[in-house]
Write a protein that holds these residues in place. Sequence first.
Motif, PDB file in Angstrom:
ATOM      1  N   PHE A 138       0.822  -1.205   0.000  1.00 62.33           N
ATOM      2  CA  PHE A 138       0.000   0.000   0.000  1.00 62.33           C
ATOM      3  C   PHE A 138       0.860   1.261   0.000  1.00 62.33           C
ATOM      4  O   PHE A 138       0.433   2.312  -0.486  1.00 62.33           O
ATOM      5  CB  PHE A 138      -0.962   0.002   1.193  1.00 62.33           C
ATOM      6  N   VAL A 139       2.076   1.160   0.536  1.00 60.30           N
ATOM      7  CA  VAL A 139       3.018   2.280   0.416  1.00 60.30           C
ATOM      8  C   VAL A 139       3.288   2.562  -1.056  1.00 60.30           C
ATOM      9  O   VAL A 139       3.296   3.714  -1.501  1.00 60.30           O
ATOM     10  CB  VAL A 139       4.337   1.964   1.159  1.00 60.30           C
ATOM     11  N   VAL A 140       3.492   1.494  -1.837  1.00 60.16           N
ATOM     12  CA  VAL A 140       3.754   1.637  -3.264  1.00 60.16           C
ATOM     13  C   VAL A 140       2.536   2.213  -3.983  1.00 60.16           C
ATOM     14  O   VAL A 140       2.647   3.139  -4.803  1.00 60.16           O
ATOM     15  CB  VAL A 140       4.140   0.273  -3.876  1.00 60.16           C
ATOM     16  N   VAL A 141       1.362   1.683  -3.687  1.00 58.91           N
ATOM     17  CA  VAL A 141       0.136   2.132  -4.359  1.00 58.91           C
ATOM     18  C   VAL A 141      -0.166   3.589  -4.047  1.00 58.91           C
ATOM     19  O   VAL A 141      -0.439   4.396  -4.956  1.00 58.91           O
ATOM     20  CB  VAL A 141      -1.058   1.243  -3.950  1.00 58.91           C
ATOM     21  N   ILE A 142      -0.116   3.958  -2.777  1.00 53.91           N
ATOM     22  CA  ILE A 142      -0.385   5.340  -2.386  1.00 53.91           C
ATOM     23  C   ILE A 142       0.661   6.279  -2.980  1.00 53.91           C
ATOM     24  O   ILE A 142       0.349   7.383  -3.434  1.00 53.91           O
ATOM     25  CB  ILE A 142      -0.400   5.482  -0.850  1.00 53.91           C
ATOM     26  N   GLY A 143       1.915   5.823  -2.972  1.00 51.06           N
ATOM     27  CA  GLY A 143       2.980   6.628  -3.565  1.00 51.06           C
ATOM     28  C   GLY A 143       2.737   6.882  -5.042  1.00 51.06           C
ATOM     29  O   GLY A 143       2.975   7.990  -5.547  1.00 51.06           O
ATOM     30  N   ALA A 144       2.245   5.870  -5.769  1.00 52.41           N
ATOM     31  CA  ALA A 144       1.974   6.025  -7.199  1.00 52.41           C
ATOM     32  C   ALA A 144       0.770   6.924  -7.449  1.00 52.41           C
ATOM     33  O   ALA A 144       0.768   7.728  -8.386  1.00 52.41           O
ATOM     34  CB  ALA A 144       1.748   4.657  -7.825  1.00 52.41           C
ATOM     35  N   LEU A 145      -0.246   6.810  -6.618  1.00 53.35           N
ATOM     36  CA  LEU A 145      -1.474   7.577  -6.819  1.00 53.35           C
ATOM     37  C   LEU A 145      -1.316   9.048  -6.471  1.00 53.35           C
ATOM     38  O   LEU A 145      -1.871   9.920  -7.154  1.00 53.35           O
ATOM     39  CB  LEU A 145      -2.609   6.967  -5.988  1.00 53.35           C
ATOM     40  N   PHE A 146      -0.553   9.341  -5.420  1.00 55.34           N
ATOM     41  CA  PHE A 146      -0.543  10.711  -4.904  1.00 55.34           C
ATOM     42  C   PHE A 146       0.843  11.356  -4.816  1.00 55.34           C
ATOM     43  O   PHE A 146       0.938  12.565  -4.602  1.00 55.34           O
ATOM     44  CB  PHE A 146      -1.177  10.735  -3.508  1.00 55.34           C
ATOM     45  N   PHE A 147       1.916  10.569  -4.963  1.00 59.86           N
ATOM     46  CA  PHE A 147       3.254  11.133  -4.785  1.00 59.86           C
ATOM     47  C   PHE A 147       4.177  10.860  -5.979  1.00 59.86           C
ATOM     48  O   PHE A 147       5.391  10.903  -5.849  1.00 59.86           O
ATOM     49  CB  PHE A 147       3.887  10.585  -3.496  1.00 59.86           C
ATOM     50  N   LYS A 148       3.584  10.556  -7.134  1.00 59.76           N
ATOM     51  CA  LYS A 148       4.309  10.417  -8.399  1.00 59.76           C
ATOM     52  C   LYS A 148       5.349   9.297  -8.389  1.00 59.76           C
ATOM     53  O   LYS A 148       6.339   9.352  -9.115  1.00 59.76           O
ATOM     54  CB  LYS A 148       4.985  11.738  -8.779  1.00 59.76           C
ATOM     55  N   ALA A 149       5.135   8.300  -7.568  1.00 62.08           N
ATOM     56  CA  ALA A 149       6.006   7.130  -7.608  1.00 62.08           C
ATOM     57  C   ALA A 149       5.532   6.196  -8.722  1.00 62.08           C
ATOM     58  O   ALA A 149       4.397   6.293  -9.187  1.00 62.08           O
ATOM     59  CB  ALA A 149       5.989   6.401  -6.266  1.00 62.08           C
ATOM     60  N   LYS A 150       6.392   5.301  -9.166  1.00 60.43           N
ATOM     61  CA  LYS A 150       6.066   4.404 -10.263  1.00 60.43           C
ATOM     62  C   LYS A 150       5.777   2.998  -9.749  1.00 60.43           C
ATOM     63  O   LYS A 150       6.439   2.510  -8.844  1.00 60.43           O
ATOM     64  CB  LYS A 150       7.220   4.360 -11.271  1.00 60.43           C
ATOM     65  N   ILE A 151       4.775   2.359 -10.365  1.00 55.46           N
ATOM     66  CA  ILE A 151       4.483   0.961 -10.067  1.00 55.46           C
ATOM     67  C   ILE A 151       5.050   0.115 -11.196  1.00 55.46           C
ATOM     68  O   ILE A 151       4.686   0.291 -12.362  1.00 55.46           O
ATOM     69  CB  ILE A 151       2.971   0.713  -9.925  1.00 55.46           C
ATOM     70  N   THR A 152       5.931  -0.786 -10.870  1.00 59.23           N
ATOM     71  CA  THR A 152       6.562  -1.647 -11.866  1.00 59.23           C
ATOM     72  C   THR A 152       5.719  -2.899 -12.098  1.00 59.23           C
ATOM     73  O   THR A 152       4.744  -3.161 -11.383  1.00 59.23           O
ATOM     74  CB  THR A 152       7.968  -2.057 -11.413  1.00 59.23           C
TER      75      THR A 152
END
Length: 278
Positions: A76-90
């Motif tokens: 969920f850290v990865v998902v939230i980061g991708a949705l709201f903090f411009k992180a990438k989901i590989t």
Amino acid sequence: MAFSPGEVGAYRIVSAAAVLLPLSLPRIAKLNRKQIGNLAVVGLVGSFLPAFLFAKAQTQLSSSITGVLNALTPLFVVVIGALFFKAKITVRNGLGLLIAFIGVIILISVKEGSSSITSLSSINAYALLVILATICYGINLNIIKHWFNALKPVEITAISLLLALPVALGYLLLQTDFTHKLIHEDGALMAAGYLTILGVLGTAVSLILFNGLVKIASPVFASSVTYLIPIVAIGWGVWDGEVLLPGHFMGMIAVITGVWIGNRKKKKQVIAAPSSSA
């Protein structure tokens, strides 16, 4: 049980915030309004809500299943980061999410007294409370990493708990009969003592250490300590006589495998430099 789940969650926050008052009160005056608002979000989303959700979930879930579901935090850290903090989901993240999701479905669909998986209409809704708590952790870790570069871990922890204190204390005193139980019920004082230890060590001290890890590393790496929680939780559960069905073990394996795959970093290939000929 001396106290209700709500009382357990609220008193845990009260005791944690109270022990950190000498650290939080002198520091909060130095912050601006935006920092205080953001820390209020951290206190409510990262501490207050999970404390209530876990306390309520534990009334109907074994500690083993709760511990395994808690391992979803890194995903969920990865998902939230991708949705709201411009992180990438590989692709690796996505595969891990899919496997872990299947494991969660298995876990919440296994019904006690049956060796098979029941229909989704009879899922254990209390497991969803743990999942919601891990989503709160995912939001919180991303906020700490991206919004609080200038603050120290002890400031983040102490002040965020201080800002959650009025809500927890108000609930405890106005919405429950906590003080009446404390005075009149047998065993309530001892139970409150154990809850104080949980609040001081399990919330205040552990949050300072954990937030420090988030500051010096990535939120995903910091949240990966949740890999250890299922091992400890299952061990305690078995020692305490908790009953686990075959479906539970299937779900646990799927969740842990999915989390591991989703957060495993790709190994960097080391290319040797060509040797120079004489």
